[in-house]
Design an enzyme around this catalytic site. Structure first.
Site, PDB file in Angstrom:
ATOM      1  N   LYS A  65      25.874  -5.196  -0.786  1.00  0.00           N
ATOM      2  CA  LYS A  65      27.265  -5.406  -0.611  1.00  0.00           C
ATOM      3  C   LYS A  65      27.990  -4.543   0.237  1.00  0.00           C
ATOM      4  O   LYS A  65      29.034  -4.458   0.532  1.00  0.00           O
ATOM      5  CB  LYS A  65      28.002  -4.243  -2.257  1.00  0.00           C
ATOM      6  CG  LYS A  65      27.265  -5.110  -3.140  1.00  0.00           C
ATOM      7  CD  LYS A  65      27.264  -5.096  -4.987  1.00  0.00           C
ATOM      8  CE  LYS A  65      27.150  -4.966  -5.845  1.00  0.00           C
ATOM      9  NZ  LYS A  65      27.139  -4.108  -6.705  1.00  0.00           N
ATOM     10  N   ARG A  88      11.021   3.777   3.938  1.00  0.00           N
ATOM     11  CA  ARG A  88      10.641   2.978   4.832  1.00  0.00           C
ATOM     12  C   ARG A  88      12.143   1.677   5.218  1.00  0.00           C
ATOM     13  O   ARG A  88      12.809   1.582   4.849  1.00  0.00           O
ATOM     14  CB  ARG A  88       9.386   1.594   4.341  1.00  0.00           C
ATOM     15  CG  ARG A  88       9.396   0.813   4.825  1.00  0.00           C
ATOM     16  CD  ARG A  88       8.053  -0.150   4.840  1.00  0.00           C
ATOM     17  NE  ARG A  88       7.004   0.791   5.179  1.00  0.00           N
ATOM     18  CZ  ARG A  88       5.427  -0.129   5.100  1.00  0.00           C
ATOM     19  NH1 ARG A  88       5.997  -1.399   4.657  1.00  0.00           N
ATOM     20  NH2 ARG A  88       4.642   1.027   5.656  1.00  0.00           N
ATOM     21  N   ARG A  97       0.784  -1.320   0.219  1.00  0.00           N
ATOM     22  CA  ARG A  97       0.281  -0.217   0.650  1.00  0.00           C
ATOM     23  C   ARG A  97       0.880   1.334  -0.098  1.00  0.00           C
ATOM     24  O   ARG A  97       0.523   1.952  -0.324  1.00  0.00           O
ATOM     25  CB  ARG A  97      -0.868   0.467   1.445  1.00  0.00           C
ATOM     26  CG  ARG A  97      -2.363  -0.359   0.863  1.00  0.00           C
ATOM     27  CD  ARG A  97      -2.683  -1.344   2.621  1.00  0.00           C
ATOM     28  NE  ARG A  97      -1.042  -1.778   2.808  1.00  0.00           N
ATOM     29  CZ  ARG A  97      -1.854  -4.069   2.824  1.00  0.00           C
ATOM     30  NH1 ARG A  97      -2.812  -3.747   1.624  1.00  0.00           N
ATOM     31  NH2 ARG A  97      -0.403  -4.431   2.980  1.00  0.00           N
ATOM     32  N   THR A  98       1.573   1.269   1.313  1.00  0.00           N
ATOM     33  CA  THR A  98       1.993   2.852   1.158  1.00  0.00           C
ATOM     34  C   THR A  98       3.335   2.839  -0.202  1.00  0.00           C
ATOM     35  O   THR A  98       3.102   4.397  -0.419  1.00  0.00           O
ATOM     36  CB  THR A  98       3.567   2.730   2.553  1.00  0.00           C
ATOM     37  OG1 THR A  98       2.461   2.018   3.269  1.00  0.00           O
ATOM     38  CG2 THR A  98       3.620   3.937   3.062  1.00  0.00           C
ATOM     39  N   HIS A 142       5.071   5.675  11.447  1.00  0.00           N
ATOM     40  CA  HIS A 142       4.291   5.547  10.490  1.00  0.00           C
ATOM     41  C   HIS A 142       3.335   6.598  10.658  1.00  0.00           C
ATOM     42  O   HIS A 142       1.792   6.388  10.184  1.00  0.00           O
ATOM     43  CB  HIS A 142       3.398   4.303  10.018  1.00  0.00           C
ATOM     44  CG  HIS A 142       3.321   3.974   8.955  1.00  0.00           C
ATOM     45  ND1 HIS A 142       2.926   4.657   8.039  1.00  0.00           N
ATOM     46  CD2 HIS A 142       2.519   2.751   8.262  1.00  0.00           C
ATOM     47  CE1 HIS A 142       3.109   4.183   6.987  1.00  0.00           C
ATOM     48  NE2 HIS A 142       2.518   2.615   7.140  1.00  0.00           N
TER      49      HIS A 142
END
Ligand code: CP
Length: 308
Positions: free
Chosen positions: A87, A109, A59-60, A137
């Site tokens: 890496k 995020r 969703r986000t 959030h």
């Protein structure tokens, strides 16, 4: 007021009530825009935004990307799973390399609480927190507040019960801050093991009995059990959780009123919420998702107007 008090959206905790109202009012205008046949406006035509995701999202991530495209921004998407983070590249190096390609804003995020705050102190761009571990959030809380206001006319004076895995939930903390700033009463409900010890100090009511929480509230915001963040067992089994805390049609039919059901997604159907409730007329779950695009358009548009 037509400008936010901050150049980053790191959490709801540091927003003023005026900031939140400005975002919700701006989102209402953008919701009207995205319901037109031509859904696009030129507001961010010269802005480039990077969506930098170190954790899974449906969703986000899609909602931010759609919001950016509806505002005519240029968009690049980064996912850590197939990147040079594997890496050994650091967070700051990764983002500084992306910014050197003339990127203006970063939506991030990350699984570590505080990662966007750290980034905002170490790189030169507007940072938007799209969820930092178990911390905050903010755009989820803003779209939840927008959805409550749209459904019930206002947030002030409403009683909202947040039910489920409060301990591991960034949605819970951002919702508590946002709803309280807008004048709602907030209750948290769940097994005692899934309620943080400090929770009452935030000024919320605490309830262990889900039937009492449902009878008290106007809105139940139901949260997922976040097994991926649980290193130890907090309850005997999902079946047992569902028996004591799962919300189903039978429970709702025992109330002497109708309540609104929300869920930030993803839903674990049959655990915290039965399908006959998730898909019922009480549920505004898909309206929340739809409102997320307008709310994120508002956030990006307003942050782009802040001075660095
Ligand atoms: N509500 C929410 O944050 O969903 P995603 O994890 O799919 O983005």
């Amino acid at each position: 007021m037509s400008q936010l008090s901050t150049k980053h959206l790191l959490g709801i905790k540091n927003l003023t009530e005026e900031d939140i109202q400005l975002i919700l009012d701006t989102a209402a205008n953008f919701k009207e825009v995205i319901n037109r046949p031509i859904k696009k406006v030129p507001s961010l035509r010269d802005i480039t935004i990077a969506n930098v995701f170190f954790e899974n999202s449906t969703r986000t991530r899609l909602s931010f990307e759609l919001a950016e495209k509806r505002l005519s921004a240029d968009v690049v998407n980064f996912s850590s799973a197939n990147s040079s983070v594997k890496k050994g590249e650091t967070l700051v190096d990764t983002v500084n390399n992306i910014l050197s390609m003339k990127v203006d804003m970063v939506v991030m995020r990350h699984s570590s609480p505080g990662a966007p705050h750290f980034l905002s102190r170490n790189v030169n761009a507007n940072i938007v927190n799209a969820g930092d571990g178990t911390h905050e959030h903010p755009t989820q809380a803003l779209l939840d507040a927008f959805s409550i206001k749209e459904k019930l006319g206002d947030v002030a004076g409403k009683k909202v019960a947040i039910i489920g895995d409060i301990l591991h939930s960034r949605v819970a903390l951002s919702n508590i801050f946002c709803l309280q700033k807008l004048g709602a009463e907030v209750m948290v409900c769940g097994p005692i093991t899934l309620l943080p010890k400090y929770i009452a100090s935030l000024g919320v009511k605490v309830e262990l009995d889900v039937k009492k929480a449902l009878q008290w509230c106007d809105v139940a915001n139901v949260l997922r059990i976040q097994l991926e963040r649980q290193q130890i067992k907090y309850f005997p089994s999902l079946r047992e959780y569902s028996l004591y805390y799962g919300i189903n049609k039978k429970l709702l039919s025992q109330l002497d009123k109708e309540i609104v059901i929300m869920h930030p997604g993803p839903i674990n159907r049959g655990v915290e919420l039965s399908s006959d409730v998730a898909d019922s007329e009480h549920s505004i779950i898909l309206e929340q998702v739809q409102n997320g695009v307008a709310v994120r358009m508002a956030v990006l548009y307003l942050l782009a107007g802040t001075k660095g």
